[in-house]
Design a protein around this motif. Structure first.
Motif, PDB file in Angstrom:
ATOM      1  N   GLN A 146      52.065 -16.462   2.073  1.00  0.00           N
ATOM      2  CA  GLN A 146      51.624 -16.873   3.394  1.00  0.00           C
ATOM      3  C   GLN A 146      52.238 -15.962   3.837  1.00  0.00           C
ATOM      4  N   ALA A 147      53.044 -14.991   4.018  1.00  0.00           N
ATOM      5  CA  ALA A 147      54.148 -13.777   5.197  1.00  0.00           C
ATOM      6  C   ALA A 147      53.107 -13.189   4.778  1.00  0.00           C
ATOM      7  N   MET A 148      51.796 -12.800   4.176  1.00  0.00           N
ATOM      8  CA  MET A 148      51.556 -11.540   4.171  1.00  0.00           C
ATOM      9  C   MET A 148      50.285 -12.121   5.533  1.00  0.00           C
ATOM     10  N   VAL A 149      49.380 -12.965   5.183  1.00  0.00           N
ATOM     11  CA  VAL A 149      48.816 -13.741   5.681  1.00  0.00           C
ATOM     12  C   VAL A 149      48.957 -14.392   6.779  1.00  0.00           C
ATOM     13  N   GLY A 150      50.356 -14.784   7.436  1.00  0.00           N
ATOM     14  CA  GLY A 150      50.608 -15.208   8.383  1.00  0.00           C
ATOM     15  C   GLY A 150      49.849 -14.831   9.761  1.00  0.00           C
ATOM     16  N   PRO A 151      49.893 -14.234  10.027  1.00  0.00           N
ATOM     17  CA  PRO A 151      49.342 -13.442  11.449  1.00  0.00           C
ATOM     18  C   PRO A 151      48.128 -13.486  11.876  1.00  0.00           C
ATOM     19  N   VAL A 152      47.219 -13.267  10.415  1.00  0.00           N
ATOM     20  CA  VAL A 152      45.814 -13.567  10.673  1.00  0.00           C
ATOM     21  C   VAL A 152      45.463 -15.268  10.816  1.00  0.00           C
ATOM     22  N   VAL A 153      46.111 -15.220   9.948  1.00  0.00           N
ATOM     23  CA  VAL A 153      45.643 -17.144   9.266  1.00  0.00           C
ATOM     24  C   VAL A 153      46.379 -17.399  11.531  1.00  0.00           C
ATOM     25  N   GLU A 154      47.624 -17.603  11.889  1.00  0.00           N
ATOM     26  CA  GLU A 154      46.999 -17.590  13.292  1.00  0.00           C
ATOM     27  C   GLU A 154      46.527 -17.286  14.470  1.00  0.00           C
ATOM     28  N   ARG A 155      46.562 -15.913  14.725  1.00  0.00           N
ATOM     29  CA  ARG A 155      44.910 -15.283  14.714  1.00  0.00           C
ATOM     30  C   ARG A 155      43.157 -16.498  15.108  1.00  0.00           C
ATOM     31  N   MET A 156      43.800 -16.343  13.731  1.00  0.00           N
ATOM     32  CA  MET A 156      42.187 -17.325  13.409  1.00  0.00           C
ATOM     33  C   MET A 156      42.374 -18.855  14.354  1.00  0.00           C
ATOM     34  N   ALA A 157      43.527 -19.319  13.859  1.00  0.00           N
ATOM     35  CA  ALA A 157      43.115 -20.969  14.667  1.00  0.00           C
ATOM     36  C   ALA A 157      43.185 -20.360  16.011  1.00  0.00           C
ATOM     37  N   ASP A 158      43.935 -19.702  16.638  1.00  0.00           N
ATOM     38  CA  ASP A 158      43.595 -19.445  18.088  1.00  0.00           C
ATOM     39  C   ASP A 158      42.174 -19.180  18.007  1.00  0.00           C
ATOM     40  N   ALA A 159      41.390 -18.372  17.380  1.00  0.00           N
ATOM     41  CA  ALA A 159      39.882 -17.904  17.472  1.00  0.00           C
ATOM     42  C   ALA A 159      39.013 -19.270  17.514  1.00  0.00           C
ATOM     43  N   ALA A 160      39.085 -20.195  16.483  1.00  0.00           N
ATOM     44  CA  ALA A 160      38.890 -21.706  16.133  1.00  0.00           C
ATOM     45  C   ALA A 160      38.819 -22.415  17.361  1.00  0.00           C
ATOM     46  N   ARG A 161      40.380 -23.091  18.351  1.00  0.00           N
ATOM     47  CA  ARG A 161      40.263 -23.710  19.049  1.00  0.00           C
ATOM     48  C   ARG A 161      39.463 -22.977  20.367  1.00  0.00           C
ATOM     49  N   ALA A 162      39.550 -21.579  20.662  1.00  0.00           N
ATOM     50  CA  ALA A 162      38.789 -20.790  21.771  1.00  0.00           C
ATOM     51  C   ALA A 162      36.875 -21.639  21.523  1.00  0.00           C
ATOM     52  N   ALA A 163      36.816 -21.149  19.686  1.00  0.00           N
ATOM     53  CA  ALA A 163      35.471 -21.313  19.840  1.00  0.00           C
ATOM     54  C   ALA A 163      34.984 -22.859  19.872  1.00  0.00           C
ATOM     55  N   GLN A 164      35.633 -23.771  19.568  1.00  0.00           N
ATOM     56  CA  GLN A 164      35.117 -24.759  19.448  1.00  0.00           C
ATOM     57  C   GLN A 164      35.328 -25.251  21.133  1.00  0.00           C
ATOM     58  N   ALA A 165      36.158 -24.699  22.054  1.00  0.00           N
ATOM     59  CA  ALA A 165      36.222 -25.035  23.546  1.00  0.00           C
ATOM     60  C   ALA A 165      34.728 -24.463  23.909  1.00  0.00           C
ATOM     61  N   LYS A 166      34.506 -23.343  23.600  1.00  0.00           N
ATOM     62  CA  LYS A 166      32.906 -22.850  23.725  1.00  0.00           C
ATOM     63  C   LYS A 166      32.087 -24.096  23.622  1.00  0.00           C
ATOM     64  N   LYS A 167      32.053 -24.432  22.529  1.00  0.00           N
ATOM     65  CA  LYS A 167      31.315 -24.959  21.310  1.00  0.00           C
ATOM     66  C   LYS A 167      31.247 -26.260  22.429  1.00  0.00           C
ATOM     67  N   ASP A 168      32.430 -26.756  23.110  1.00  0.00           N
ATOM     68  CA  ASP A 168      31.863 -27.947  23.713  1.00  0.00           C
ATOM     69  C   ASP A 168      31.697 -28.041  24.788  1.00  0.00           C
ATOM     70  N   ALA A 169      31.792 -26.870  26.099  1.00  0.00           N
ATOM     71  CA  ALA A 169      31.645 -26.639  27.402  1.00  0.00           C
ATOM     72  C   ALA A 169      28.872 -26.565  26.718  1.00  0.00           C
ATOM     73  N   ARG A 170      29.075 -25.577  25.732  1.00  0.00           N
ATOM     74  CA  ARG A 170      27.804 -25.708  25.654  1.00  0.00           C
ATOM     75  C   ARG A 170      27.255 -26.915  25.568  1.00  0.00           C
ATOM     76  N   HIS A 171      27.684 -27.809  24.865  1.00  0.00           N
ATOM     77  CA  HIS A 171      27.256 -28.988  24.806  1.00  0.00           C
ATOM     78  C   HIS A 171      27.445 -30.024  25.907  1.00  0.00           C
ATOM     79  N   ALA A 172      28.487 -29.708  26.749  1.00  0.00           N
ATOM     80  CA  ALA A 172      28.661 -30.374  27.646  1.00  0.00           C
ATOM     81  C   ALA A 172      27.199 -30.392  29.019  1.00  0.00           C
ATOM     82  N   ALA A 173      26.810 -28.624  29.013  1.00  0.00           N
ATOM     83  CA  ALA A 173      25.892 -27.857  29.696  1.00  0.00           C
ATOM     84  C   ALA A 173      24.177 -28.420  28.978  1.00  0.00           C
ATOM     85  N   GLU A 174      24.356 -29.013  28.339  1.00  0.00           N
ATOM     86  CA  GLU A 174      23.152 -29.953  26.878  1.00  0.00           C
ATOM     87  C   GLU A 174      22.414 -30.753  28.049  1.00  0.00           C
TER      88      GLU A 174
END
Length: 238
Positions: A210-238
């Protein structure tokens, strides 16, 4: 009377810088034996792609030349973090997924499927360290080596790609074909250590991992949230 020749089945793996090659090449090795299989290893361009283990993979197709795939598979890897909000990659995955017979992933590749809107309302699996993040991109996490929900088929962590590959061989060519492939590759896992899941690993081993992958886990979580925000914006525009 002769048997009809098998129809082409276009099977494509997204290959990208920092990909965990075994996520792709393990199942690809099995799926290449499906009668009629036409294998595609796809990236933005045709330059060699550096995997996370230090060697390169040569794409067979770029995004423009890749045909509509019957099976699209997204492997995982630390390099995926940068792809989660890459509009070119996400758009390619989304469009291919919309036309594919099977939409699949191994390891954290499930998160990229989710970023493309392909797992909304579907159960999916992922590597244990990122499994909880599936909810961030609209999927329902389910812990299993291979999870099937309609035509979405996802594998867990890296080695689950072999189980995933055999599942897909059976889906495309039948159970007997999958058994033959399993025997041909002598897939009869008997690991020297029983430490392959958080439930089986010692507390010390789990904490170190967990200590080894922890930083990447957090970076992926941030990327997942940003991706979901983009997806929500795309859906709103459709």
């Amino acid at each position: 009377m002769t048997d009809a020749a098998p129809q082409d089945i276009h099977i494509g793996f997204l290959i990208y810088p920092g990909v965990t090659a075994l996520d792709a090449l393990g199942p690809a090795q099995l799926l290449s034996l499906v009668p009629g299989a036409v294998m595609h290893y796809v990236w933005k361009d045709m330059e060699p792609v550096a995997a996370d283990a230090g060697y390169t993979i040569n794409p067979t197709d770029d995004f423009a030349s890749c045909p509509q795939l019957d099976v699209i598979c997204v492997p995982g890897g630390f390099g995926q973090v940068d792809l989660m909000t890459d509009d070119v990659v996400v758009d390619f995955v989304r469009k291919q997924g919309q036309g594919a017979r099977y939409v699949t992933a191994v390891c954290t590749g499930s998160l990229l499927l989710g970023a493309a809107g392909l797992l909304d309302g579907y159960e999916a699996s992922c590597h244990w360290a990122w499994h909880h993040q599936l909810e961030l991109v609209g999927a329902t996490p389910k812990k299993a080596r291979v999870v099937r929900d309609r035509n979405r088929i996802t594998g867990g962590g890296v080695t689950a790609g072999i189980d995933f590959g055999l599942t897909m061989v059976a889906e495309l060519a039948g159970e007997e074909a999958a058994k033959l492939v399993q025997l041909s590759f002598e897939y009869d896992p008997q690991p020297p250590f029983d430490s392959g899941t958080p439930d089986k690993a010692s507390a010390e081993t789990l904490a170190t991992s967990q200590a080894m992958v922890g930083p990447v886990v957090e970076r992926m979580a941030d990327a997942a949230r940003a991706a979901q925000a983009k997806k929500d914006a795309r859906h709103a525009a459709e």
